[in-house]
Design a protein around this motif. Sequence first.
Motif, PDB file in Angstrom:
ATOM      1  N   TYR A 351       0.827  -1.201   0.000  1.00 19.54           N
ATOM      2  CA  TYR A 351       0.000   0.000   0.000  1.00 19.54           C
ATOM      3  C   TYR A 351       0.868   1.260   0.000  1.00 19.54           C
ATOM      4  O   TYR A 351       0.663   2.176  -0.803  1.00 19.54           O
ATOM      5  N   LEU A 352       1.838   1.302   0.893  1.00 16.45           N
ATOM      6  CA  LEU A 352       2.673   2.497   1.021  1.00 16.45           C
ATOM      7  C   LEU A 352       3.585   2.684  -0.190  1.00 16.45           C
ATOM      8  O   LEU A 352       3.819   3.815  -0.629  1.00 16.45           O
ATOM      9  N   LEU A 355       2.024   4.601  -3.052  1.00 24.77           N
ATOM     10  CA  LEU A 355       1.702   6.011  -2.865  1.00 24.77           C
ATOM     11  C   LEU A 355       2.816   6.909  -3.388  1.00 24.77           C
ATOM     12  O   LEU A 355       3.974   6.489  -3.483  1.00 24.77           O
ATOM     13  N   SER A 356       2.474   8.141  -3.692  1.00 24.15           N
ATOM     14  CA  SER A 356       3.502   9.126  -4.020  1.00 24.15           C
ATOM     15  C   SER A 356       4.305   9.423  -2.754  1.00 24.15           C
ATOM     16  O   SER A 356       3.859   9.127  -1.633  1.00 24.15           O
ATOM     17  N   ASP A 357       5.480  10.018  -2.918  1.00 26.80           N
ATOM     18  CA  ASP A 357       6.317  10.323  -1.750  1.00 26.80           C
ATOM     19  C   ASP A 357       5.584  11.216  -0.754  1.00 26.80           C
ATOM     20  O   ASP A 357       5.645  10.995   0.463  1.00 26.80           O
ATOM     21  N   SER A 358       4.862  12.185  -1.268  1.00 28.99           N
ATOM     22  CA  SER A 358       4.170  13.111  -0.375  1.00 28.99           C
ATOM     23  C   SER A 358       3.003  12.439   0.330  1.00 28.99           C
ATOM     24  O   SER A 358       2.785  12.645   1.538  1.00 28.99           O
ATOM     25  N   ASP A 359       2.248  11.606  -0.400  1.00 28.58           N
ATOM     26  CA  ASP A 359       1.125  10.908   0.221  1.00 28.58           C
ATOM     27  C   ASP A 359       1.608   9.881   1.245  1.00 28.58           C
ATOM     28  O   ASP A 359       0.994   9.696   2.299  1.00 28.58           O
ATOM     29  N   ARG A 360       2.736   9.231   0.936  1.00 30.57           N
ATOM     30  CA  ARG A 360       3.288   8.271   1.882  1.00 30.57           C
ATOM     31  C   ARG A 360       3.740   8.969   3.163  1.00 30.57           C
ATOM     32  O   ARG A 360       3.473   8.489   4.273  1.00 30.57           O
ATOM     33  N   ALA A 362       2.576  11.703   4.372  1.00 27.21           N
ATOM     34  CA  ALA A 362       1.394  12.139   5.108  1.00 27.21           C
ATOM     35  C   ALA A 362       0.751  10.969   5.846  1.00 27.21           C
ATOM     36  O   ALA A 362       0.314  11.099   7.000  1.00 27.21           O
ATOM     37  N   TYR A 363       0.696   9.802   5.203  1.00 29.15           N
ATOM     38  CA  TYR A 363       0.098   8.630   5.840  1.00 29.15           C
ATOM     39  C   TYR A 363       0.921   8.201   7.049  1.00 29.15           C
ATOM     40  O   TYR A 363       0.373   7.899   8.120  1.00 29.15           O
ATOM     41  N   LYS A 366       0.494  10.360  10.028  1.00 31.56           N
ATOM     42  CA  LYS A 366      -0.788  10.134  10.696  1.00 31.56           C
ATOM     43  C   LYS A 366      -0.814   8.789  11.421  1.00 31.56           C
ATOM     44  O   LYS A 366      -1.559   8.611  12.390  1.00 31.56           O
TER      45      LYS A 366
END
Length: 530
Positions: A351-352, A355-360, A362-363, A366
């Motif tokens: 899943y990770l 993701l894009s670097d920025s979305d990863r 952010a996840y 969190k």
Amino acid sequence: MGIGATAGVAAVGGIALNAQASSDRSSGQAASASDALVFDPDAYTRLTTSVTGTDGSTHSVTYHFWKALTYVADPVDEKYQSLNVSVPVEIDGTAVDASDAPILFANSVGGYMPSSVADATGIGGGGMGGGMPGGGAPSGAPSASASAPGANGNTNATGGALSTNQLLALAAGYVVVEPGARGRTLENSAGEYYGTAPAAIVDLKAAVRYVRFNKGRIPGDTDRIVSAGTSAGGALSALLGASGDSPLYEKYLSELGAADASDAIFATGAWCPITDLEHADGAYEWNWGANAAQSTGKVVDQTVSKELRAQFAEYQAALRLRGLNGFGPLTARNYDAYLLEQYLQPSATRYLAALSDSDRAAYLAKNTFITWKNGRASFAWDDYLTHVGARKKTTPAFDAFDLSAGENNEFGAGTTESRHFTAYSAENDTTGLSTRRIAADIPEKLRLMNPMYHLVEKVNGRRSKHWWIRLGASDTDTSHVVSANLAAAAAGLGDKVNHLYYWDKGHGANDDPGDFIAWIAKVTGHKARK
């Protein structure tokens, strides 16, 4: 499930369907009672639909559609004991010969409820019931993992996932068979329940026999039948694969006038199977015992939870299963480590990584319980349980003390709506039963309904040898060990198993339908359409 073959466009589970009822040909009539089990190759309707693939491409598929064919000579209820057949004949303007194509045998059972194809207007159509598309985490009562009822009383919460599989299979040039089956809530005028165990599996076996009996009349390779189902339908799909040609079912099939043919299938697809019911309460408490219940926000009775966990530990030891990839013996003590290593951490990693670097970033910010290092995710079991949060069901999750679970209804008999099927719940019954023992017929019904019986206790040589098993990592409708045990049992017999979890997904998720269609081609040896 409800992708209806009606004018207009519907988008469900990533599939867009524009079903033009181009029924320019409709020849033949329903078979008479005397030849009810002989398939009429000419009694089809010609339909055209648009299928959007997982890559976003759109394909026009013209197919021949046979509606609501009764698959037994002496049906109890034709509305449910019938099936649909869809055969592609033209894809994107090019003629298709599906005479040797794999057959996707896709049931739409949910919650062990009845499933009918009688009102279907095309593949995946209205008669198959309604529900959420794959990937959802449906809400609903903790009974048989069912959500709000759809068409014809079918409560499958994951019909979109099944329709996705069916439509993609059609676009790949496969034959699609959609069987109906009786379910636990069906009641006749005398107040007798006629769809409880083992009715659903007997019906699906009879439907397979009908298809195989009509080899050479029904297009497709009847030796390459691949079943698919989700939730209770996933359990039945797994059972269908595990129990092929088992003599245990013969008397039930004979009573229905099932065709004289094999009911073995080639490969099995099972999404979040609600199975191994007599051990499911213990497995559930082992997995989710420390999590608060959704309905109350409080932790369940820990005395009951502890007793059920002890039962699971004893059962797991008796199975003598070994984990995949050389893990070693699977026990209640090391199963958390196994799930982390084999399924959960790889699921989070996939899943990770996608993701894009920025979305990863952010996840991960969190969800600080995850350590991301060298492109891999790692975390502790207790932190994972906290991440998932509240459990769907109270305790016991499947054989409720007050007989309120859907599974209690699944083991009803005669005019008795619900019964206990475990000694523990019978002993702790809160409904005032005169006897606190399970009924004498329950052990046989449990064998008839449990794929583990055919994979561990009495190994069935006619079982499916190819298994596709999927589960949402946040699915609290069931225990993770149920599907993991199923996979370990099959793999331990030398079968080919493809099993993974979808990260942060709930009950009924189907994140890789295109891969499933490709897997069918691979295991059956079918040359995929270019």
